[in-house]
Scaffold this active site. Structure first.
Site, PDB file in Angstrom:
ATOM      1  N   ARG A 229       0.316  -6.539  17.437  1.00  0.00           N
ATOM      2  CA  ARG A 229       0.127  -5.375  17.610  1.00  0.00           C
ATOM      3  C   ARG A 229      -0.624  -4.864  18.771  1.00  0.00           C
ATOM      4  O   ARG A 229      -0.557  -4.074  19.592  1.00  0.00           O
ATOM      5  CB  ARG A 229      -0.644  -4.552  16.436  1.00  0.00           C
ATOM      6  CG  ARG A 229       0.672  -4.666  15.274  1.00  0.00           C
ATOM      7  CD  ARG A 229      -0.217  -4.185  13.785  1.00  0.00           C
ATOM      8  NE  ARG A 229       0.538  -3.986  12.863  1.00  0.00           N
ATOM      9  CZ  ARG A 229       0.523  -3.979  11.571  1.00  0.00           C
ATOM     10  NH1 ARG A 229      -0.541  -4.428  11.046  1.00  0.00           N
ATOM     11  NH2 ARG A 229       1.420  -3.728  10.530  1.00  0.00           N
TER      12      ARG A 229
ATOM     13  N   ARG B  97      -6.207  -1.842   1.638  1.00  0.00           N
ATOM     14  CA  ARG B  97      -5.682  -3.178   1.099  1.00  0.00           C
ATOM     15  C   ARG B  97      -6.384  -3.846   0.014  1.00  0.00           C
ATOM     16  O   ARG B  97      -5.568  -4.343  -1.072  1.00  0.00           O
ATOM     17  CB  ARG B  97      -5.667  -4.593   2.154  1.00  0.00           C
ATOM     18  CG  ARG B  97      -4.972  -3.826   3.396  1.00  0.00           C
ATOM     19  CD  ARG B  97      -4.692  -5.138   4.490  1.00  0.00           C
ATOM     20  NE  ARG B  97      -4.092  -4.994   5.641  1.00  0.00           N
ATOM     21  CZ  ARG B  97      -4.202  -4.201   6.924  1.00  0.00           C
ATOM     22  NH1 ARG B  97      -5.450  -3.816   6.906  1.00  0.00           N
ATOM     23  NH2 ARG B  97      -3.354  -4.079   7.844  1.00  0.00           N
TER      24      ARG B  97
ATOM     25  N   ARG C  92       0.712  -1.251  -0.102  1.00  0.00           N
ATOM     26  CA  ARG C  92       0.063   0.162   0.010  1.00  0.00           C
ATOM     27  C   ARG C  92       0.893   1.177   0.049  1.00  0.00           C
ATOM     28  O   ARG C  92       1.945   1.233   0.377  1.00  0.00           O
ATOM     29  CB  ARG C  92      -0.682   0.044   1.407  1.00  0.00           C
ATOM     30  CG  ARG C  92      -1.864  -0.833   1.384  1.00  0.00           C
ATOM     31  CD  ARG C  92      -2.938  -0.714   2.285  1.00  0.00           C
ATOM     32  NE  ARG C  92      -2.499  -1.135   3.826  1.00  0.00           N
ATOM     33  CZ  ARG C  92      -3.105  -0.808   4.613  1.00  0.00           C
ATOM     34  NH1 ARG C  92      -4.304   0.310   4.714  1.00  0.00           N
ATOM     35  NH2 ARG C  92      -2.844  -1.316   5.922  1.00  0.00           N
TER      36      ARG C  92
ATOM     37  N   HIS D 267      -8.388  -9.625   7.222  1.00  0.00           N
ATOM     38  CA  HIS D 267      -7.355  -8.721   7.786  1.00  0.00           C
ATOM     39  C   HIS D 267      -7.805  -7.184   7.265  1.00  0.00           C
ATOM     40  O   HIS D 267      -7.126  -6.845   6.031  1.00  0.00           O
ATOM     41  CB  HIS D 267      -6.172  -9.410   7.142  1.00  0.00           C
ATOM     42  CG  HIS D 267      -4.714  -8.399   7.597  1.00  0.00           C
ATOM     43  ND1 HIS D 267      -4.870  -8.057   8.615  1.00  0.00           N
ATOM     44  CD2 HIS D 267      -3.922  -8.007   6.669  1.00  0.00           C
ATOM     45  CE1 HIS D 267      -3.425  -7.555   8.784  1.00  0.00           C
ATOM     46  NE2 HIS D 267      -2.960  -7.441   7.450  1.00  0.00           N
TER      47      HIS D 267
HETATM   48  N1  APR Z   1       6.341 -12.889  -8.813  1.00  0.00           N
HETATM   49  C1  APR Z   1       7.199 -13.023  -7.738  1.00  0.00           C
HETATM   50  N2  APR Z   1       7.626 -11.775  -7.378  1.00  0.00           N
HETATM   51  C2  APR Z   1       6.853 -10.592  -7.659  1.00  0.00           C
HETATM   52  C3  APR Z   1       6.088 -10.784  -8.798  1.00  0.00           C
HETATM   53  C4  APR Z   1       5.844 -11.931  -9.386  1.00  0.00           C
HETATM   54  N3  APR Z   1       4.789 -12.266 -10.099  1.00  0.00           N
HETATM   55  N4  APR Z   1       5.724  -9.537  -8.903  1.00  0.00           N
HETATM   56  C5  APR Z   1       6.235  -8.781  -7.887  1.00  0.00           C
HETATM   57  N5  APR Z   1       6.963  -9.191  -7.238  1.00  0.00           N
HETATM   58  C6  APR Z   1       7.902  -8.824  -6.050  1.00  0.00           C
HETATM   59  C7  APR Z   1       8.388  -7.436  -6.466  1.00  0.00           C
HETATM   60  O1  APR Z   1       9.554  -7.662  -7.385  1.00  0.00           O
HETATM   61  C8  APR Z   1       8.843  -7.222  -4.833  1.00  0.00           C
HETATM   62  O2  APR Z   1      10.224  -7.272  -4.754  1.00  0.00           O
HETATM   63  O3  APR Z   1       7.194  -8.909  -4.954  1.00  0.00           O
HETATM   64  C9  APR Z   1       8.075  -8.001  -4.256  1.00  0.00           C
HETATM   65  C10 APR Z   1       7.182  -7.418  -3.100  1.00  0.00           C
HETATM   66  O4  APR Z   1       8.080  -6.748  -2.298  1.00  0.00           O
HETATM   67  P1  APR Z   1       7.729  -5.241  -1.674  1.00  0.00           P
HETATM   68  O5  APR Z   1       7.184  -4.321  -2.800  1.00  0.00           O
HETATM   69  O6  APR Z   1       8.931  -4.627  -1.110  1.00  0.00           O
HETATM   70  O7  APR Z   1       6.429  -5.442  -0.854  1.00  0.00           O
HETATM   71  P2  APR Z   1       6.457  -5.911   0.611  1.00  0.00           P
HETATM   72  O8  APR Z   1       6.543  -4.800   1.701  1.00  0.00           O
HETATM   73  O9  APR Z   1       7.447  -7.139   0.836  1.00  0.00           O
HETATM   74  O10 APR Z   1       4.837  -6.491   0.770  1.00  0.00           O
HETATM   75  C11 APR Z   1       4.510  -7.453   0.153  1.00  0.00           C
HETATM   76  O11 APR Z   1       2.710  -8.221   1.532  1.00  0.00           O
HETATM   77  O12 APR Z   1       1.983  -7.234   3.358  1.00  0.00           O
HETATM   78  C12 APR Z   1       1.725  -7.640   2.024  1.00  0.00           C
HETATM   79  O13 APR Z   1       0.368  -5.334   1.418  1.00  0.00           O
HETATM   80  C13 APR Z   1       1.648  -6.191   1.306  1.00  0.00           C
HETATM   81  O14 APR Z   1       0.983  -7.099  -0.785  1.00  0.00           O
HETATM   82  C14 APR Z   1       2.092  -6.700  -0.044  1.00  0.00           C
HETATM   83  C15 APR Z   1       3.202  -7.820   0.171  1.00  0.00           C
END
Ligand code: APR
Length: 321
Positions: A152, A89, A83, A176
């Site tokens: 939390r 979400r 987000r 959630h």
């Molecule tokens: N396959 C694998 N990885 C992917 C894909 C895919 N098709 N598409 C995106 N990604 C990867 C991105 O490259 C990125 O490194 O998913 C990762 C997500 O990492 P962040 O953007 O750092 O997000 P993060 O804070 O880890 O949260 C991930 O968890 O809590 C939830 O809402 C949050 O949906 C989000 C998820």
């Protein structure tokens, strides 16, 4: 005994922290998968190079190839976008549903016997989609939310009462989202009801209730509070800790009773949806759903939260997933 294999799909913020937690806690060998080239390789190399300092012998591998997750025991999915300030979400639904579909296909092909823990949001809907695409038995598909929401809530209680958080037990049920249900009645400090401790602290029932209500509200919006501060992403340390704890209960067959998003087949009056309730996690994944007797107010809040999950799943179907 062969070491367990843990595949982390998504090498972003949460994935990176989890890789470090699994290695330093010596829970198994870690494979970190991401579509971005170099990202998972760089993170795992970095963590691996701390092995002398943190004294672990686990192997870590970063990859862009699903073949490397072959026969993983546990798969934890964070792939997707997080987000930004002002987003719910639910706003992530369309983008993350596409990502989850591709991930689920990869897991189905390469780690068909794994137990999956999903973290990507909107959580309960992403869990539903993963199970639908993989066809995994529902005991092997679990969503991470309640452990974090409960932690939390416990933190706020500990800070308010000036007690060790280690002695606080508090549970959050439901989906959630902002309609999640922190259970006040069951919140306690080593068995002593939190509400009683608040009444003693303030010497006033109404004030105690006001303070409790404020902690409940903060819990419901706790994810957004972190997003508002970070501005560029969402919480990652605490979700990583929560999922690692769930995975540990499965890997070591601890049979911990943890609130998680699990498939309900009539329990709590819900059939056919993944919703947050207390469940026993062991070597078979979800081994048991534990039913609590809810009072009218709690049941109404729970039903409201379930309605939000059903609405999100209906939106998913409308989008053609
Ligand atoms: N396959 C694998 N990885 C992917 C894909 C895919 N098709 N598409 C995106 N990604 C990867 C991105 O490259 C990125 O490194 O998913 C990762 C997500 O990492 P962040 O953007 O750092 O997000 P993060 O804070 O880890 O949260 C991930 O968890 O809590 C939830 O809402 C949050 O949906 C989000 C998820």
């Amino acid at each position: 005994m062969a070491r367990k294999k843990i595949a982390l799909i998504g090498g972003g913020q949460i994935g990176g922290v989890m890789a470090q937690l699994f290695a330093t806690r010596q829970l198994g060998d870690v494979v970190l998968f991401d579509i971005v080239e170099g990202l998972p390789q760089g993170k795992t190399l970095d963590i691996h190079e701390a092995s002398r300092i943190d004294r672990f012998d686990m192997n870590l591998k970063g990859t862009n190839d699903y073949k490397d997750i072959d026969n993983a025991d546990i798969v934890i999915i964070t792939a997707g976008i997080p987000r930004k300030p002002g987003m719910s979400r639910e706003d992530l639904l369309t983008t993350n549903a596409k990502i989850m579909t591709s991930v689920a296909n990869g897991v189905k092909e390469h780690a068909p016997n794994s137990i999956a823990i999903i973290i990507s949001n909107p959580l309960d809907t992403m869990v539903t989609l993963f199970q639908k695409v993989t066809g995994f038995p529902t005991n092997r598909v679990i969503g991470q939310a309640g452990v974090l929401d409960s932690s939390r809530f416990s933190s706020f209680i500990a800070w308010e009462l000036g007690v060790s958080v280690q002695d606080v037990n508090a549970m959050v049920l439901g989906g959630h989202g902002d309609s999640m249900v922190p259970l006040l009645r069951y919140a306690n400090v080593n068995g002593v009801p939190v509400i009683e401790m608040l009444e003693r602290k303030y010497g006033d029932v109404a004030k105690a209730k006001e303070v409790m209500d404020a902690m409940v509200e903060r819990t419901k919006k706790a994810g957004g509070e972190v997003v508002g501060l970070l501005k560029t992403g969402s919480a990652f340390y605490s979700p990583a800790s929560a999922a690692t704890t769930m995975a540990k209960s499965i890997l070591l067959d601890e049979k911990r009773l943890l609130p998680c998003s699990v498939y309900l087949n009539g329990e709590y009056g819900v059939k056919g949806y993944f919703v947050g309730v207390p469940a026993v996690l062991g070597e078979n994944g979800v081994e048991r759903v534990v039913e609590l007797t809810l009072n009218d107010e709690e049941q109404a809040a729970f039903d409201n939260s379930v309605a939000a999950v059903k609405n999100s799943v209906a939106n998913l179907e409308k989008l053609g997933f």
